[in-house]
Design a protein around this motif. Structure first.
Motif, PDB file in Angstrom:
ATOM      1  N   VAL A   1      -8.904  -2.587  -9.951  1.00  0.00           N
ATOM      2  CA  VAL A   1      -8.945  -1.167  -9.617  1.00  0.00           C
ATOM      3  C   VAL A   1      -9.456  -0.986  -8.189  1.00  0.00           C
ATOM      4  O   VAL A   1      -8.943  -0.164  -7.428  1.00  0.00           O
ATOM      5  N   ALA A   2     -10.457  -1.779  -7.823  1.00  0.00           N
ATOM      6  CA  ALA A   2     -11.013  -1.678  -6.471  1.00  0.00           C
ATOM      7  C   ALA A   2      -9.963  -2.009  -5.412  1.00  0.00           C
ATOM      8  O   ALA A   2      -9.896  -1.359  -4.362  1.00  0.00           O
TER       9      ALA A   2
ATOM     10  N   ALA B   1       0.830  -1.199   0.000  1.00  0.00           N
ATOM     11  CA  ALA B   1       0.000   0.000   0.000  1.00  0.00           C
ATOM     12  C   ALA B   1       0.868   1.255   0.000  1.00  0.00           C
ATOM     13  O   ALA B   1       0.573   2.226  -0.714  1.00  0.00           O
ATOM     14  N   LEU B   2       1.938   1.273   0.770  1.00  0.00           N
ATOM     15  CA  LEU B   2       2.822   2.432   0.807  1.00  0.00           C
ATOM     16  C   LEU B   2       3.529   2.641  -0.529  1.00  0.00           C
ATOM     17  O   LEU B   2       3.698   3.784  -0.977  1.00  0.00           O
ATOM     18  N   SER B   3       3.933   1.549  -1.181  1.00  0.00           N
ATOM     19  CA  SER B   3       4.585   1.701  -2.486  1.00  0.00           C
ATOM     20  C   SER B   3       3.579   2.207  -3.526  1.00  0.00           C
ATOM     21  O   SER B   3       3.923   3.037  -4.375  1.00  0.00           O
ATOM     22  N   LEU B   4       2.326   1.734  -3.470  1.00  0.00           N
ATOM     23  CA  LEU B   4       1.295   2.242  -4.381  1.00  0.00           C
ATOM     24  C   LEU B   4       1.039   3.729  -4.128  1.00  0.00           C
ATOM     25  O   LEU B   4       0.866   4.513  -5.066  1.00  0.00           O
ATOM     26  N   ARG B   5       1.035   4.109  -2.862  1.00  0.00           N
ATOM     27  CA  ARG B   5       0.816   5.516  -2.515  1.00  0.00           C
ATOM     28  C   ARG B   5       1.913   6.392  -3.111  1.00  0.00           C
ATOM     29  O   ARG B   5       1.638   7.444  -3.695  1.00  0.00           O
ATOM     30  N   ALA B   6       3.154   5.940  -2.983  1.00  0.00           N
ATOM     31  CA  ALA B   6       4.273   6.718  -3.522  1.00  0.00           C
ATOM     32  C   ALA B   6       4.146   6.867  -5.036  1.00  0.00           C
ATOM     33  O   ALA B   6       4.353   7.967  -5.580  1.00  0.00           O
ATOM     34  N   ARG B   7       3.786   5.798  -5.727  1.00  0.00           N
ATOM     35  CA  ARG B   7       3.609   5.854  -7.185  1.00  0.00           C
ATOM     36  C   ARG B   7       2.424   6.752  -7.552  1.00  0.00           C
ATOM     37  O   ARG B   7       2.491   7.494  -8.520  1.00  0.00           O
ATOM     38  N   TYR B   8       1.346   6.668  -6.789  1.00  0.00           N
ATOM     39  CA  TYR B   8       0.157   7.485  -7.069  1.00  0.00           C
ATOM     40  C   TYR B   8       0.469   8.960  -6.864  1.00  0.00           C
ATOM     41  O   TYR B   8       0.114   9.808  -7.670  1.00  0.00           O
ATOM     42  N   GLU B   9       1.153   9.275  -5.776  1.00  0.00           N
ATOM     43  CA  GLU B   9       1.488  10.664  -5.492  1.00  0.00           C
ATOM     44  C   GLU B   9       2.521  11.221  -6.463  1.00  0.00           C
ATOM     45  O   GLU B   9       2.646  12.433  -6.629  1.00  0.00           O
TER      46      GLU B   9
ATOM     47  N   GLY C   1       1.076   8.605 -10.922  1.00  0.00           N
ATOM     48  CA  GLY C   1       0.470   7.407 -11.508  1.00  0.00           C
ATOM     49  C   GLY C   1      -1.038   7.410 -11.322  1.00  0.00           C
ATOM     50  O   GLY C   1      -1.560   8.008 -10.374  1.00  0.00           O
ATOM     51  N   THR C   2      -1.729   6.760 -12.233  1.00  0.00           N
ATOM     52  CA  THR C   2      -3.181   6.673 -12.108  1.00  0.00           C
ATOM     53  C   THR C   2      -3.557   5.321 -11.528  1.00  0.00           C
ATOM     54  O   THR C   2      -2.766   4.368 -11.583  1.00  0.00           O
ATOM     55  N   VAL C   3      -4.749   5.255 -11.013  1.00  0.00           N
ATOM     56  CA  VAL C   3      -5.217   4.006 -10.405  1.00  0.00           C
ATOM     57  C   VAL C   3      -5.257   2.877 -11.441  1.00  0.00           C
ATOM     58  O   VAL C   3      -4.767   1.771 -11.169  1.00  0.00           O
ATOM     59  N   PRO C   4      -5.802   3.087 -12.647  1.00  0.00           N
ATOM     60  CA  PRO C   4      -5.792   1.998 -13.623  1.00  0.00           C
ATOM     61  C   PRO C   4      -4.383   1.539 -14.002  1.00  0.00           C
ATOM     62  O   PRO C   4      -4.142   0.336 -14.169  1.00  0.00           O
TER      63      PRO C   4
END
Length: 190
Positions: A160-161, A136-144, A147-150
């Protein structure tokens, strides 16, 4: 007439169950303990039992004496797997090439304590939760980073969910969603 208690010398009282256990777990066999302590075979066995000693078979003693350092290293590795990664006794037995009983013995020799099934399940659940939180933290870093959710879902083979849920667990502040329909004026109401 009352039976007299057996006569015991002060030297035999000085040999404690814990000292016998320590010698036994270091690799001594019962016959050697009998010779060194001057106690009878049965008394040595009783004192070992009183100290909670787990007895070895003769082949385990031979194996232990062949390479005691390797045995200690294996026991320490099994303890780490058991306590930090939530491995079961069956998994430890497979890793050590032992039976479940043998793996349990090694675990105890390394100073580990055997868990109940519920404790093992809790350890595994905590390890999975910690791993999920890292993701989750790595996804957060990429999103911030933009990066887009898809995109994140495709990269990690998640739905996506699932990505939204992990981002939420990591406390991510979400960007506003884009509307892909015709441009509209927010002041006008349809």
């Amino acid at each position: 007439m009352k039976p007299r208690p057996p006569v015991t010398s002060d030297a035999s009282k000085a040999v404690t169950p814990q000292s016998l256990r320590k010698q036994y777990e270091a690799g001594a066999i019962v016959e050697e303990l009998v010779t060194a302590s001057g106690l009878s075979y049965g008394t040595v066995l009783n004192r070992l039992h009183d100290a909670g000693t787990i007895m070895r078979t003769s082949w385990q003693t031979r194996r232990m004496r062949q390479n005691p350092q390797a045995r200690r290293h294996l026991a320490a590795r099994l303890r780490t797997l058991y306590e930090q990664h939530g491995a079961t006794l069956t998994e430890l037995a497979t890793a050590a090439g032992e039976t479940r009983r043998g793996a349990r013995r090694l675990l105890i020799e390394a100073g580990g304590t055997v868990h109940t099934t519920q404790q093992t399940l809790r350890i595994r659940a905590a390890a999975r939760a910690a791993e999920r939180y890292k993701v989750a933290l790595s996804l957060r870093a990429r999103y911030e980073a933009g990066g887009t959710v898809p995109e994140l879902a495709r990269e990690h083979s998640y739905s996506v969910a699932t990505v939204y849920r992990l981002l939420h667990q990591a406390g991510t502040r979400m960007r506003p969603q884009h509307t892909h329909g015709p441009a509209h004026d927010p002041r006008k109401r349809p």
